[in-house]
Enzyme design. Structure first.
Site, PDB file in Angstrom:
ATOM      1  N   CYS A  79      13.701  -7.032  -0.613  1.00  0.00           N
ATOM      2  CA  CYS A  79      12.584  -7.988  -0.580  1.00  0.00           C
ATOM      3  C   CYS A  79      12.464  -8.805  -1.860  1.00  0.00           C
ATOM      4  O   CYS A  79      11.696  -9.757  -1.909  1.00  0.00           O
ATOM      5  CB  CYS A  79      11.276  -7.256  -0.313  1.00  0.00           C
ATOM      6  N   CYS A 130      -0.882  -3.962   6.575  1.00  0.00           N
ATOM      7  CA  CYS A 130       0.557  -4.277   6.578  1.00  0.00           C
ATOM      8  C   CYS A 130       0.793  -5.774   6.756  1.00  0.00           C
ATOM      9  O   CYS A 130       0.127  -6.417   7.556  1.00  0.00           O
ATOM     10  CB  CYS A 130       1.257  -3.544   7.717  1.00  0.00           C
ATOM     11  N   HIS A 144       6.294 -12.157   5.570  1.00  0.00           N
ATOM     12  CA  HIS A 144       7.266 -11.631   4.608  1.00  0.00           C
ATOM     13  C   HIS A 144       8.696 -11.726   5.147  1.00  0.00           C
ATOM     14  O   HIS A 144       9.271 -10.740   5.584  1.00  0.00           O
ATOM     15  CB  HIS A 144       6.890 -10.183   4.292  1.00  0.00           C
TER      16      HIS A 144
END
Ligand SMILES: [Zn+2]
Lengths: 388, 144
Positions: free
Chosen positions: A83, A211, A337
């Site tokens: 990430c 989340c 994301h």
């Protein structure tokens, strides 16, 4: 040695189910950054392509992108640190420029996560942990971060309600960020409403609302040496400090579970290099893949003492008008994301803030900004400090 | 053409789904079959490893001996999963956890028969071998 500047930033909208291939997705962020910088493909000396592998059929995307974006015959690299791939890409670009090998480098991050199902994606992400010793137990990212949340709650009395406040803040800004995947409002009461999807359990003590969402997206940051940066950009943003660290992939090899050691170490390096401290930061982007991650980031970056991160969100000090605005673009929680694109998107937000071009999200007159970007479950940490 | 060499793939028995089949510490699975959870200790420098390793990063030696994970460790943290990755859905709900034994830590699952209401961070737990319904082997944490 001269400075290294950022002269152009861009990102695609972060979306679910991008209607195109990965090279077309990459083009979107690239085009915006190139137009922002006023550069042509001939001005770019090298490209750094960043993503987490295994989402795409394409092996070695760097060559494919370089051709599609018109960046051949210049050299191109592929960088991955899960990430935090595009922050690591920026670190590589910085060193390529500092070494004198290249004047100008394009850092392009991307991820198309929608090619596979959510459960498959969890399995892929879970394999960013220790596949020999941990994955056979059925691990996934939310559960790992949930273990950190549990440890933080036990030691410091942080509560699920404190975590919900982080999500409420993210949604406040996600609603005004036209590039965000999640643009609906989120209220504190949704977390106690069994009818609301936000309250659904995922991995205790984390709930759905804690989340971030998977998304497809791309980002691009154009980096240049001092001479080129001054020639191309009216308002170059300078890279003042860079920090990066790694740790044991297996949780059994770690000692800290109430924070991320890689973030502490990367922050210390970046502050030292920039010659500034936490109090000098006017605006920050932190890696809020889960709500607890933002609370830990406050503490690991020195915005709050260990255990006192929750006080910053309770007092709204990390809102736009607060003493240290954090993720006023919606963060990963609302923006989405797309793994390899995330760091570049965070950098873009801070660059726009420092240039005074962040629109409705603009913080009042910031001079120094910080980007905190984490790979895996605190496996890799990158902290970048930028200034006008 | 010579005779095809036999591959030692015992490690593919570890966990609900194993992502590794061959490792130099394949004997770990042999010990699980015997009811033992084992780590390795470097014979040169004495460093203890769990999970077990074939090689020591401290002295660069590869001369290891096995030791058994015995006694109680302290529960550092845990999380109970309501969703599972592909291949683990049948096991739900289950909790992943970390025990601290002092010299080393052990990552694994809490035994399915320990009620969540009885789980406390800091409690003492022991690590025991567990045979999964699909015939695979892992280890779980029980109240000490
Ligand atoms: Zn040794």
């Amino acid at each position: 040695m001269g400075k290294v500047g950022i002269i152009g930033v861009g990102q695609s909208a972060f979306v679910r189910g991008y209607p195109g291939s990965i090279r077309e997705l990459a083009f979107e962020g690239f085009k915006e950054a190139m137009q922002d910088a006023g550069t042509t493909t001939k001005d770019i000396g090298a490209s750094v392509i960043c993503s987490a592998p295994e989402y795409d059929k394409q092996r070695s995307p760097a060559g494919v992108f370089a051709e599609y974006l018109g960046l051949t015959p210049q050299p191109t690299f592929y960088v991955e640190s899960l990430c935090s791939s595009s922050s690591m890409g920026l670190r590589l670009a910085y060193s390529l420029i500092k070494s004198g090998l290249h004047d100008t480098v394009a850092v392009i991050g991307f991820q198309k996560m929608s090619e596979i199902s959510s459960a498959e994606s969890q399995e892929r992400m879970g394999r960013g942990a220790d596949i020999q010793w941990e994955s056979p137990f059925g691990t996934m990212m939310p559960a790992y971060y949930a273990m950190y949340a549990r440890a933080h709650m036990e030691k410091y009395g942080t509560t699920p309600d404190d975590l919900a406040l982080v999500r409420v803040k993210a949604a406040t800004y996600g609603q005004i960020n036209e590039k965000a995947v999640y643009r609906k409002p989120v209220t504190f009461d949704m977390f106690s409403d069994p009818e609301s999807p936000m309250s659904g359990p995922v991995a205790s003590p984390l709930r759905v609302g804690d989340c971030c969402a998977n998304a497809d997206g791309s980002s691009c940051v154009i980096v240049a040496n001092e001479e080129k940066a001054k020639a191309f950009a009216e308002k170059p943003v300078w890279i003042l400090g860079l920090g990066a660290a790694s740790t044991s992939v297996n949780l059994a090899g770690r000692d800290l579970f109430t924070g991320l050691s890689v973030a502490q170490q990367a922050a210390e390096q970046a502050y030292k290099m920039a010659g500034v401290g936490p109090k000098d930061i006017d605006v920050a982007e932190v890696h809020d893949c889960f709500t607890i991650a933002e609370i830990m980031a406050y503490e690991n970056l020195g915005f709050a003492q260990p255990g006192e991160g929750k006080e910053l969100i309770k007092s709204k000090e990390t809102y736009k008008e607060g003493s240290i605005p954090v993720n006023v673009d919606g963060g990963l929680l609302s923006k989405g994301h797309p793994i390899g694109a995330t760091g570049g998107s965070q950098i873009r937000t801070i660059v726009l803030q420092l240039r005074g071009e962040a629109g409705d999200m603009q913080v009042k007159d910031p001079e120094i900004g910080l980007v905190h970007n984490i790979g895996g479950v605190g496996l890799y940490g990158n902290v970048t400090i930028l200034g006008r | 053409m010579g005779k095809k060499k036999e591959q030692d793939t015992r490690f593919s028995k570890f966990g609900t789904v194993s992502f590794t089949s061959i490792t130099k510490v394949n004997d770990f699975v042999e010990y699980l079959e015997q009811g033992k959870v084992m780590g390795t200790r470097c014979k040169n420098c004495g460093l203890a490893f769990f999970p077990p390793r074939a090689d020591c990063h401290q002295c660069l030696g590869s001369n290891m001996e096995w030791f058994e994970v015995t006694g109680a460790g302290r529960l550092v943290t845990y999380s109970k999963l309501e969703y599972a990755p592909v291949g683990f859905g049948e096991d739900l709900p289950y909790a992943i956890a970390l025990l601290d034994y002092g010299d080393y830590k052990v990552f694994g699952r809490i035994a399915g028969d320990v009620p969540e209401s009885e789980i406390r961070v800091g409690m003492e737990m022991k690590t025991v071998v567990n045979r999964l319904p699909n015939g695979q082997l892992n280890y779980v944490f029980q109240k000490a």
